[in-house]
Every structure is written in structure tokens, then in C-alpha cells.
Design a protein around this motif. Structure first.
Motif, PDB file in Angstrom:
ATOM      1  N   TRP A  54       0.819  -0.980   0.010  1.00  0.00           N
ATOM      2  CA  TRP A  54       0.089   0.079  -0.023  1.00  0.00           C
ATOM      3  C   TRP A  54       0.769   1.228  -0.082  1.00  0.00           C
ATOM      4  O   TRP A  54       0.656   2.121  -0.732  1.00  0.00           O
ATOM      5  CB  TRP A  54      -1.023   0.010   1.401  1.00  0.00           C
ATOM      6  CG  TRP A  54      -1.564   1.172   1.380  1.00  0.00           C
ATOM      7  CD1 TRP A  54      -2.876   1.761   0.662  1.00  0.00           C
ATOM      8  CD2 TRP A  54      -1.338   2.171   2.382  1.00  0.00           C
ATOM      9  NE1 TRP A  54      -3.303   2.790   1.049  1.00  0.00           N
ATOM     10  CE2 TRP A  54      -2.561   3.129   2.288  1.00  0.00           C
ATOM     11  CE3 TRP A  54      -0.552   2.613   3.382  1.00  0.00           C
ATOM     12  CZ2 TRP A  54      -2.626   4.426   2.938  1.00  0.00           C
ATOM     13  CZ3 TRP A  54      -0.380   3.642   3.881  1.00  0.00           C
ATOM     14  CH2 TRP A  54      -1.691   4.544   3.895  1.00  0.00           C
ATOM     15  N   PHE A  55       1.775   1.379   0.879  1.00  0.00           N
ATOM     16  CA  PHE A  55       2.812   2.511   0.878  1.00  0.00           C
ATOM     17  C   PHE A  55       3.674   2.711  -0.432  1.00  0.00           C
ATOM     18  O   PHE A  55       3.743   3.826  -0.856  1.00  0.00           O
ATOM     19  CB  PHE A  55       3.792   2.220   2.029  1.00  0.00           C
ATOM     20  CG  PHE A  55       4.565   3.435   2.443  1.00  0.00           C
ATOM     21  CD1 PHE A  55       4.214   4.530   3.076  1.00  0.00           C
ATOM     22  CD2 PHE A  55       5.913   3.433   2.038  1.00  0.00           C
ATOM     23  CE1 PHE A  55       4.817   5.587   3.344  1.00  0.00           C
ATOM     24  CE2 PHE A  55       6.789   4.511   2.224  1.00  0.00           C
ATOM     25  CZ  PHE A  55       6.418   5.437   2.861  1.00  0.00           C
ATOM     26  N   GLY A  56       3.947   1.664  -1.033  1.00  0.00           N
ATOM     27  CA  GLY A  56       4.737   1.641  -2.435  1.00  0.00           C
ATOM     28  C   GLY A  56       3.827   1.954  -3.349  1.00  0.00           C
ATOM     29  O   GLY A  56       4.210   2.684  -4.139  1.00  0.00           O
ATOM     30  N   TRP A  57       2.606   1.469  -3.387  1.00  0.00           N
ATOM     31  CA  TRP A  57       1.684   2.000  -4.314  1.00  0.00           C
ATOM     32  C   TRP A  57       1.457   3.550  -4.327  1.00  0.00           C
ATOM     33  O   TRP A  57       1.416   4.207  -5.519  1.00  0.00           O
ATOM     34  CB  TRP A  57       0.361   1.016  -4.151  1.00  0.00           C
ATOM     35  CG  TRP A  57      -0.740   1.381  -5.270  1.00  0.00           C
ATOM     36  CD1 TRP A  57      -0.736   0.736  -6.463  1.00  0.00           C
ATOM     37  CD2 TRP A  57      -1.733   2.380  -5.298  1.00  0.00           C
ATOM     38  NE1 TRP A  57      -1.844   1.344  -7.281  1.00  0.00           N
ATOM     39  CE2 TRP A  57      -2.552   2.249  -6.286  1.00  0.00           C
ATOM     40  CE3 TRP A  57      -2.419   2.939  -4.106  1.00  0.00           C
ATOM     41  CZ2 TRP A  57      -3.581   2.945  -6.888  1.00  0.00           C
ATOM     42  CZ3 TRP A  57      -3.691   3.581  -4.450  1.00  0.00           C
ATOM     43  CH2 TRP A  57      -4.235   3.628  -5.657  1.00  0.00           C
ATOM     44  N   TYR A  58       1.041   3.859  -3.152  1.00  0.00           N
ATOM     45  CA  TYR A  58       0.798   5.441  -2.956  1.00  0.00           C
ATOM     46  C   TYR A  58       2.289   6.007  -3.579  1.00  0.00           C
ATOM     47  O   TYR A  58       1.968   7.185  -4.096  1.00  0.00           O
ATOM     48  CB  TYR A  58       0.582   5.783  -1.718  1.00  0.00           C
ATOM     49  CG  TYR A  58      -0.992   5.650  -1.505  1.00  0.00           C
ATOM     50  CD1 TYR A  58      -1.850   6.593  -1.921  1.00  0.00           C
ATOM     51  CD2 TYR A  58      -1.657   4.762  -0.759  1.00  0.00           C
ATOM     52  CE1 TYR A  58      -3.389   6.501  -2.041  1.00  0.00           C
ATOM     53  CE2 TYR A  58      -2.968   4.709  -0.554  1.00  0.00           C
ATOM     54  CZ  TYR A  58      -3.937   5.306  -1.236  1.00  0.00           C
ATOM     55  OH  TYR A  58      -5.205   5.507  -1.276  1.00  0.00           O
ATOM     56  N   GLY A  59       3.158   5.720  -2.962  1.00  0.00           N
ATOM     57  CA  GLY A  59       4.394   6.364  -3.376  1.00  0.00           C
ATOM     58  C   GLY A  59       4.691   6.513  -4.865  1.00  0.00           C
ATOM     59  O   GLY A  59       5.033   7.517  -5.524  1.00  0.00           O
ATOM     60  N   GLU A 103       2.450  10.906 -10.892  1.00  0.00           N
ATOM     61  CA  GLU A 103       1.356  12.019 -11.202  1.00  0.00           C
ATOM     62  C   GLU A 103       1.963  13.413 -11.069  1.00  0.00           C
ATOM     63  O   GLU A 103       1.847  14.066 -11.799  1.00  0.00           O
ATOM     64  CB  GLU A 103       0.103  11.999 -10.280  1.00  0.00           C
ATOM     65  CG  GLU A 103      -0.884  12.789 -10.389  1.00  0.00           C
ATOM     66  CD  GLU A 103      -1.519  12.940 -11.829  1.00  0.00           C
ATOM     67  OE1 GLU A 103      -2.138  14.243 -12.238  1.00  0.00           O
ATOM     68  OE2 GLU A 103      -1.618  11.949 -12.509  1.00  0.00           O
ATOM     69  N   LEU A 104       2.861  13.596 -10.217  1.00  0.00           N
ATOM     70  CA  LEU A 104       3.465  14.581 -10.035  1.00  0.00           C
ATOM     71  C   LEU A 104       4.813  15.117 -10.315  1.00  0.00           C
ATOM     72  O   LEU A 104       5.444  16.223 -10.418  1.00  0.00           O
ATOM     73  CB  LEU A 104       3.564  15.135  -8.333  1.00  0.00           C
ATOM     74  CG  LEU A 104       2.006  14.930  -7.684  1.00  0.00           C
ATOM     75  CD1 LEU A 104       2.528  15.107  -6.020  1.00  0.00           C
ATOM     76  CD2 LEU A 104       1.185  16.013  -7.935  1.00  0.00           C
ATOM     77  N   MET A 105       4.988  13.874 -11.077  1.00  0.00           N
ATOM     78  CA  MET A 105       6.421  13.996 -11.712  1.00  0.00           C
ATOM     79  C   MET A 105       7.680  14.483 -10.999  1.00  0.00           C
ATOM     80  O   MET A 105       8.433  15.345 -11.017  1.00  0.00           O
ATOM     81  CB  MET A 105       6.378  14.868 -13.068  1.00  0.00           C
ATOM     82  CG  MET A 105       5.418  14.451 -13.834  1.00  0.00           C
ATOM     83  SD  MET A 105       5.534  15.456 -15.435  1.00  0.00           S
ATOM     84  CE  MET A 105       3.675  15.571 -15.683  1.00  0.00           C
TER      85      MET A 105
END
Length: 103
Positions: free
Chosen positions: A87-92, A98-100
Motif C-alpha cells: 500500500w505504501f509503495g503503491w501510493y509512493g 502523477e506529480l512528476m
């Protein structure tokens, strides 16, 4: 902005929905966000090859009755830790894509 769908349409800069797969100047073409297509294709192919190489679990079914044997349920603490790490890696990864974010 808008939601990308392989069966629908993606709006252009004026907000007009354009078809995705027309193969002409009206088409947006295939939009692969952050390389997700190749990532999932390689992951799926690797999982398939791993399952073929490893084969079925020995002792999973009773050879006489064909019914499933009881299996070990695993360590709930390590399962929860693994889910949190994913979960943490997916969000990272997704926020970084997305934010490049770059170093």
C-alpha cells in the motif's frame, strides 16, 4: 480532465469528448499512464511463467477423495505488514508518477 476508458472517450483541451481508437486526426490514441500497460503485462507474464515452472502444490488435495486438505493459514502479522508495504509503495509510485517528482 476526464476519465480514460478503453471503450469510451477522453476529452480534449476544449472539453469535447473524442474517440480513443479511430486511427485518424480525431483520435486521442492509446494513453498509457506511467507505463501501466507494460508493467502489468510483464507482471502477468512473469506470474504465469512462475506458475507453470513451479506447478501445483503437492499435498493440496487428498489423492483418494479429491477433497482439499487443510492448509496452514500463515502469519497474520506478516500478512498485514506485507499489505502495508504494498500500500505504501503503491501510493509512493502513483503520487510520484502523477506529480512528476524527480531528484
Amino acid at each position: 480532465a476526464g476519465w480514460l476508458s478503453a471503450w469510451g472517450a477522453h476529452p480534449d483541451s476544449d472539453g469535447v469528448a473524442r474517440p480513443i481508437f479511430r486511427r485518424n486526426e480525431e483520435s486521442n490514441g492509446m494513453i498509457d499512464f506511467a507505463g501501466s500497460g507494460i508493467v502489468h503485462m510483464v507482471g502477468g507474464f512473469s506470474g504465469l511463467m512462475g506458475a507453470i515452472v513451479v506447478g501445483p502444490r503437492i499435498g493440496r488435495f487428498d489423492p483418494l477423495t479429491g477433497k482439499a486438505n487443510d492448509t496452514h493459514e500463515g502469519n497474520k502479522t506478516l500478512q498485514s505488514l506485507g499489505a502495508f508495504i504494498l500500500w505504501f509503495g503503491w501510493y509512493g509510485f502513483n503520487c510520484g508518477s502523477e506529480l512528476m517528482i524527480s531528484g
